[in-house]
Design an enzyme around this catalytic site. Structure first.
Site, short mmCIF file in Angstrom:
data_model
loop_
_atom_site.label_atom_id
_atom_site.label_comp_id
_atom_site.label_asym_id
_atom_site.label_seq_id
_atom_site.Cartn_x
_atom_site.Cartn_y
_atom_site.Cartn_z
N SER A 36 51.04 -21.48 -49.26
CA SER A 36 50.77 -22.65 -50.09
C SER A 36 51.39 -22.55 -51.48
O SER A 36 51.65 -23.57 -52.12
CB SER A 36 49.26 -22.86 -50.24
OG SER A 36 48.64 -21.71 -50.78
N GLY A 69 48.14 -21.68 -46.33
CA GLY A 69 47.18 -20.87 -45.59
C GLY A 69 47.78 -19.85 -44.66
O GLY A 69 47.04 -19.17 -43.94
N ASN A 101 47.73 -14.35 -48.36
CA ASN A 101 46.76 -14.47 -47.27
C ASN A 101 46.79 -13.29 -46.31
O ASN A 101 46.17 -13.34 -45.26
CB ASN A 101 47.02 -15.77 -46.49
CG ASN A 101 46.93 -17.00 -47.36
OD1 ASN A 101 45.94 -17.20 -48.05
ND2 ASN A 101 47.97 -17.82 -47.34
N ASP A 222 42.11 -23.43 -59.10
CA ASP A 222 41.70 -22.04 -58.83
C ASP A 222 42.72 -21.13 -59.49
O ASP A 222 43.55 -21.58 -60.27
CB ASP A 222 41.60 -21.78 -57.32
CG ASP A 222 42.87 -22.18 -56.58
OD1 ASP A 222 43.97 -21.93 -57.11
OD2 ASP A 222 42.78 -22.71 -55.46
N HIS A 225 46.79 -21.53 -57.09
CA HIS A 225 47.66 -22.67 -56.86
C HIS A 225 48.02 -23.37 -58.17
O HIS A 225 47.14 -23.70 -58.96
CB HIS A 225 47.01 -23.65 -55.88
CG HIS A 225 46.67 -23.00 -54.58
ND1 HIS A 225 45.40 -22.56 -54.28
CD2 HIS A 225 47.46 -22.70 -53.51
CE1 HIS A 225 45.41 -22.03 -53.06
NE2 HIS A 225 46.65 -22.10 -52.58
#
Length: 266
Positions: A36, A69, A101, A222, A225
């Protein structure tokens, strides 16, 4: 003796052949494979990935195949590397960046993204979606993809992951993750048609120079991102890393000059 008409006909064909343009050399395409932080709006409302700004710095076509993701493992298992391998042709370039991730634990619950711990050919047995699966290490997934891509005559750039907001604790703090070391080792295993770019360190350095207030504003939802402005800054960090290293496989295709991009060479 050939007739006048046949001679004229041959001369006409020769003139046509001389006047016809030489076939154009196929344009190189750059493919982006990542999560992402690279994908379009991968972090939800108000965010964007740096891969959407990278094309503005290149004279080549860029195809963004990043998906939110994903990890090196899930991108592999879903067949997304296979898709890129089918698409690439000789001299194309595939830019790979994962790591956000890939951490975590395979137990008690396997999320389908976590890699097997290790820096080499270690494997782990896990249960995912009710099935027993063999999980490889982060570098193993990158090496397998890189070797398949370079076997097609294409080039691979493997990048260290970009940092989370290094100012979120109140003071600046950045330590390269193990995925930076793994990315370097993967490049060494793939061979001369692969290169490493320390995108994480270049991004961290620019974030440090910009200061807490500006960088905090880059992360609206957050600590991972970025906003469009933040994504553009992260893209510039990658460009700076390229330029400072002489361009590598993208030498001659970067529109910016080194001095025009913020940050310093390391």
């Amino acid at each position: 003796m050939p007739s006048i008409s046949s001679v004229l006909s041959l001369l006409g064909f020769a003139a046509l052949a001389l006047s016809s343009p030489a076939p154009n050399k196929r344009a190189v395409t750059v493919y982006l494979a990542g999560d992402s932080t690279m994908a379009k709006a991968g972090g939800g409302s108000g965010t964007d990935g740096w891969g959407n700004y990278f094309p503005y710095s290149l004279s080549l076509s860029v195809v963004n195949k990043a998906i939110g993701g994903r990890s090196a493992r899930s991108y592999t298992v879903e067949g997304r590397f296979d898709e890129i391998v089918k698409l690439v042709q000789a001299n194309d370039i595939v830019l790979i960046e994962f790591g956000h991730n890939d951490g975590g634990s395979l137990s008690p619950t396997d999320n389908g993204r976590t890699d097997c711990p290790g820096a080499g050919s270690e494997t782990c047995q896990s249960t995912y979606n009710g099935q027993t699966v063999t999980v490889l290490t982060y570098p193993a997934y990158l090496i397998n993809a890189g070797k398949a891509i370079t076997a097609k005559g294409a080039k691979v750039i493997i990048s260290s992951p970009t940092p989370n907001n290094p100012w979120e604790g109140g003071t600046f703090a950045y330590t390269p993750s193990r995925f930076t070391t793994y990315a370097k080792s993967a490049v060494a295993s793939i061979g001369s048609n692969a290169m490493f770019v320390d995108h994480g360190q270049y991004t961290a350095n620019i974030f440090q120079s910009l200061g807490k207030t500006k960088v905090d504003a880059f992360f609206p939802n957050d600590h991972t991102h970025t906003s469009p402005v933040g994504a553009n800054t992260v893209s510039k960090a990658f460009v700076k890393a390229l330029l400072c290293g002489g361009g590598g496989f993208l030498s001659g295709s970067v529109k910016n000059s080194t001095s025009s991009v913020e940050g310093a060479c390391i």
